[in-house]
Design a protein around this motif. Sequence first.
Motif, PDB file in Angstrom:
ATOM      1  N   ARG A   8       0.813  -1.215   0.000  1.00  0.00           N
ATOM      2  CA  ARG A   8       0.000   0.000   0.000  1.00  0.00           C
ATOM      3  C   ARG A   8       0.850   1.271   0.000  1.00  0.00           C
ATOM      4  NH1 ARG A   8      -3.649   2.334   4.850  1.00  0.00           N
ATOM      5  NH2 ARG A   8      -1.723   3.490   5.101  1.00  0.00           N
ATOM      6  N   ASP A   9       1.502   1.552   1.125  1.00  0.00           N
ATOM      7  CA  ASP A   9       2.234   2.810   1.262  1.00  0.00           C
ATOM      8  C   ASP A   9       3.436   2.841   0.324  1.00  0.00           C
ATOM      9  OD1 ASP A   9       0.400   3.442   3.244  1.00  0.00           O
ATOM     10  OD2 ASP A   9       1.695   2.769   4.865  1.00  0.00           O
ATOM     11  N   GLY A  10       3.482   3.859  -0.527  1.00  0.00           N
ATOM     12  CA  GLY A  10       4.568   3.987  -1.488  1.00  0.00           C
ATOM     13  C   GLY A  10       4.256   3.375  -2.839  1.00  0.00           C
ATOM     14  N   VAL A  11       3.177   2.597  -2.901  1.00  0.00           N
ATOM     15  CA  VAL A  11       2.742   1.985  -4.162  1.00  0.00           C
ATOM     16  C   VAL A  11       1.413   2.602  -4.598  1.00  0.00           C
ATOM     17  CG1 VAL A  11       2.038  -0.170  -5.297  1.00  0.00           C
ATOM     18  CG2 VAL A  11       3.959  -0.174  -3.694  1.00  0.00           C
ATOM     19  N   ILE A  12       0.433   2.593  -3.687  1.00  0.00           N
ATOM     20  CA  ILE A  12      -0.896   3.148  -3.970  1.00  0.00           C
ATOM     21  C   ILE A  12      -0.975   4.596  -3.501  1.00  0.00           C
ATOM     22  CG2 ILE A  12      -3.358   2.956  -3.468  1.00  0.00           C
ATOM     23  CD1 ILE A  12      -2.860  -0.083  -3.031  1.00  0.00           C
ATOM     24  N   ASN A  13      -0.481   4.826  -2.295  1.00  0.00           N
ATOM     25  CA  ASN A  13      -0.536   6.175  -1.718  1.00  0.00           C
ATOM     26  C   ASN A  13       0.856   6.628  -1.324  1.00  0.00           C
ATOM     27  OD1 ASN A  13      -1.427   4.035   0.443  1.00  0.00           O
ATOM     28  ND2 ASN A  13      -0.344   5.641   1.564  1.00  0.00           N
ATOM     29  N   GLN A  14       0.991   7.928  -1.155  1.00  0.00           N
ATOM     30  CA  GLN A  14       2.271   8.488  -0.746  1.00  0.00           C
ATOM     31  C   GLN A  14       2.655   7.929   0.613  1.00  0.00           C
ATOM     32  OE1 GLN A  14       2.027  12.774  -1.087  1.00  0.00           O
ATOM     33  NE2 GLN A  14       1.343  12.637  -3.207  1.00  0.00           N
ATOM     34  N   TRP A 122       2.207 -11.727  -9.330  1.00  0.00           N
ATOM     35  CA  TRP A 122       2.960 -10.491  -9.134  1.00  0.00           C
ATOM     36  C   TRP A 122       2.623  -9.874  -7.782  1.00  0.00           C
ATOM     37  CZ3 TRP A 122       3.771  -6.894 -13.943  1.00  0.00           C
ATOM     38  CH2 TRP A 122       4.377  -7.635 -14.972  1.00  0.00           C
ATOM     39  N   PHE A 123       3.674  -9.555  -7.022  1.00  0.00           N
ATOM     40  CA  PHE A 123       3.518  -8.770  -5.790  1.00  0.00           C
ATOM     41  C   PHE A 123       4.305  -7.492  -5.990  1.00  0.00           C
ATOM     42  CE2 PHE A 123       4.823  -7.920  -1.207  1.00  0.00           C
ATOM     43  CZ  PHE A 123       3.686  -7.172  -0.959  1.00  0.00           C
ATOM     44  N   VAL A 124       3.585  -6.378  -6.017  1.00  0.00           N
ATOM     45  CA  VAL A 124       4.164  -5.071  -6.317  1.00  0.00           C
ATOM     46  C   VAL A 124       4.442  -4.315  -5.029  1.00  0.00           C
ATOM     47  CG1 VAL A 124       3.842  -2.897  -7.554  1.00  0.00           C
ATOM     48  CG2 VAL A 124       2.821  -5.014  -8.465  1.00  0.00           C
ATOM     49  N   GLY A 125       5.697  -3.931  -4.840  1.00  0.00           N
ATOM     50  CA  GLY A 125       6.067  -3.188  -3.654  1.00  0.00           C
ATOM     51  C   GLY A 125       7.139  -2.162  -3.944  1.00  0.00           C
ATOM     52  N   ASP A 126       7.520  -1.436  -2.885  1.00  0.00           N
ATOM     53  CA  ASP A 126       8.557  -0.410  -3.042  1.00  0.00           C
ATOM     54  C   ASP A 126       9.731  -0.633  -2.089  1.00  0.00           C
ATOM     55  OD1 ASP A 126       7.104   0.284  -0.696  1.00  0.00           O
ATOM     56  OD2 ASP A 126       7.615   2.403  -0.947  1.00  0.00           O
ATOM     57  N   SER A 127       9.714  -1.738  -1.349  1.00  0.00           N
ATOM     58  CA  SER A 127      10.770  -1.976  -0.364  1.00  0.00           C
ATOM     59  C   SER A 127      11.362  -3.370  -0.509  1.00  0.00           C
ATOM     60  CB  SER A 127      10.218  -1.819   1.054  1.00  0.00           C
ATOM     61  OG  SER A 127       9.406  -2.934   1.375  1.00  0.00           O
ATOM     62  N   LYS A 128      12.555  -3.532   0.058  1.00  0.00           N
ATOM     63  CA  LYS A 128      13.219  -4.832   0.027  1.00  0.00           C
ATOM     64  C   LYS A 128      12.361  -5.895   0.720  1.00  0.00           C
ATOM     65  CE  LYS A 128      17.646  -7.009   0.690  1.00  0.00           C
ATOM     66  NZ  LYS A 128      18.632  -7.320   1.686  1.00  0.00           N
ATOM     67  N   GLY A 129      11.691  -5.498   1.812  1.00  0.00           N
ATOM     68  CA  GLY A 129      10.827  -6.446   2.529  1.00  0.00           C
ATOM     69  C   GLY A 129       9.706  -6.972   1.655  1.00  0.00           C
ATOM     70  N   LYS A 148       9.546   4.282  -1.526  1.00  0.00           N
ATOM     71  CA  LYS A 148      10.955   3.992  -1.231  1.00  0.00           C
ATOM     72  C   LYS A 148      11.630   3.254  -2.393  1.00  0.00           C
ATOM     73  CE  LYS A 148      10.275   3.644   3.787  1.00  0.00           C
ATOM     74  NZ  LYS A 148       8.840   3.904   3.887  1.00  0.00           N
ATOM     75  N   GLY A 149      10.941   3.144  -3.527  1.00  0.00           N
ATOM     76  CA  GLY A 149      11.430   2.341  -4.644  1.00  0.00           C
ATOM     77  C   GLY A 149      12.788   2.739  -5.183  1.00  0.00           C
ATOM     78  N   GLN A 150      13.036   4.031  -5.337  1.00  0.00           N
ATOM     79  CA  GLN A 150      14.338   4.480  -5.864  1.00  0.00           C
ATOM     80  C   GLN A 150      15.468   4.070  -4.924  1.00  0.00           C
ATOM     81  OE1 GLN A 150      15.193   5.528  -8.707  1.00  0.00           O
ATOM     82  NE2 GLN A 150      13.537   6.684  -9.631  1.00  0.00           N
ATOM     83  N   THR A 151      15.262   4.219  -3.621  1.00  0.00           N
ATOM     84  CA  THR A 151      16.269   3.827  -2.639  1.00  0.00           C
ATOM     85  C   THR A 151      16.481   2.323  -2.682  1.00  0.00           C
ATOM     86  OG1 THR A 151      15.564   5.660  -1.245  1.00  0.00           O
ATOM     87  CG2 THR A 151      16.858   3.944  -0.177  1.00  0.00           C
ATOM     88  N   THR A 152      15.378   1.561  -2.754  1.00  0.00           N
ATOM     89  CA  THR A 152      15.461   0.106  -2.823  1.00  0.00           C
ATOM     90  C   THR A 152      16.240  -0.314  -4.062  1.00  0.00           C
ATOM     91  OG1 THR A 152      13.346  -0.058  -1.666  1.00  0.00           O
ATOM     92  CG2 THR A 152      14.075  -2.015  -2.857  1.00  0.00           C
TER      93      THR A 152
END
Length: 181
Positions: A8-14, A122-129, A148-152
């Motif tokens: 959710r956070d970082g993928v759907i919402n800020q 597919w599991f879409v996320g923005d973090s290593k976790g 956090k995708g760019q950092t990841t």
Amino acid sequence: MKLLILDRDGVINQDSDAYIKSLEEWIPIPGSIEAIAQLSKAGWTVAIATNQSGIARGYYSLATLDAMHARLRELVAEQGGEVGLVVYCPHGPDEGCACRKPKPGMLRSIGEHYAADLVGIWFVGDSKGDLEAAKAVDAQPVLVKTGKGQTTLSKGLPEGTLVFEDLAAVARALIHNHQDA
């Protein structure tokens, strides 16, 4: 069944390092609501798996979290789509639960709910976790550069991870490549 699982956070919402603590702080990333609606209308079931340790930390209540998810459902419905199962981990990082990503408990719950095999989903996320949770159940890890995708991305990704600019780009790829599925 065409199943897609989203963080959710970082993928759907800020996202915010200070946590999303109120309905007012829950702000969709441009294009994300439309992307979920388009996927839904194209036959995809869009489920959500989100760590919400702010509950354990006392930053917000379950009622507030429910209001955020109700708002998400309402916005997607206004675009003609539907949000599937939303599962969340309310635990803190030191509670040793089986659901907090990178552990795969929430993904397994979604798979059980839909009686779906998670291999290749597919599991879409923005973090290593997020990516590690996907790998743990043989799902396809997908990174978006929002949140956090760019950092990841800069820290190296699990082998086979797909990378997209944002959720809208994921939706375009899935709808375009799977229209005959």
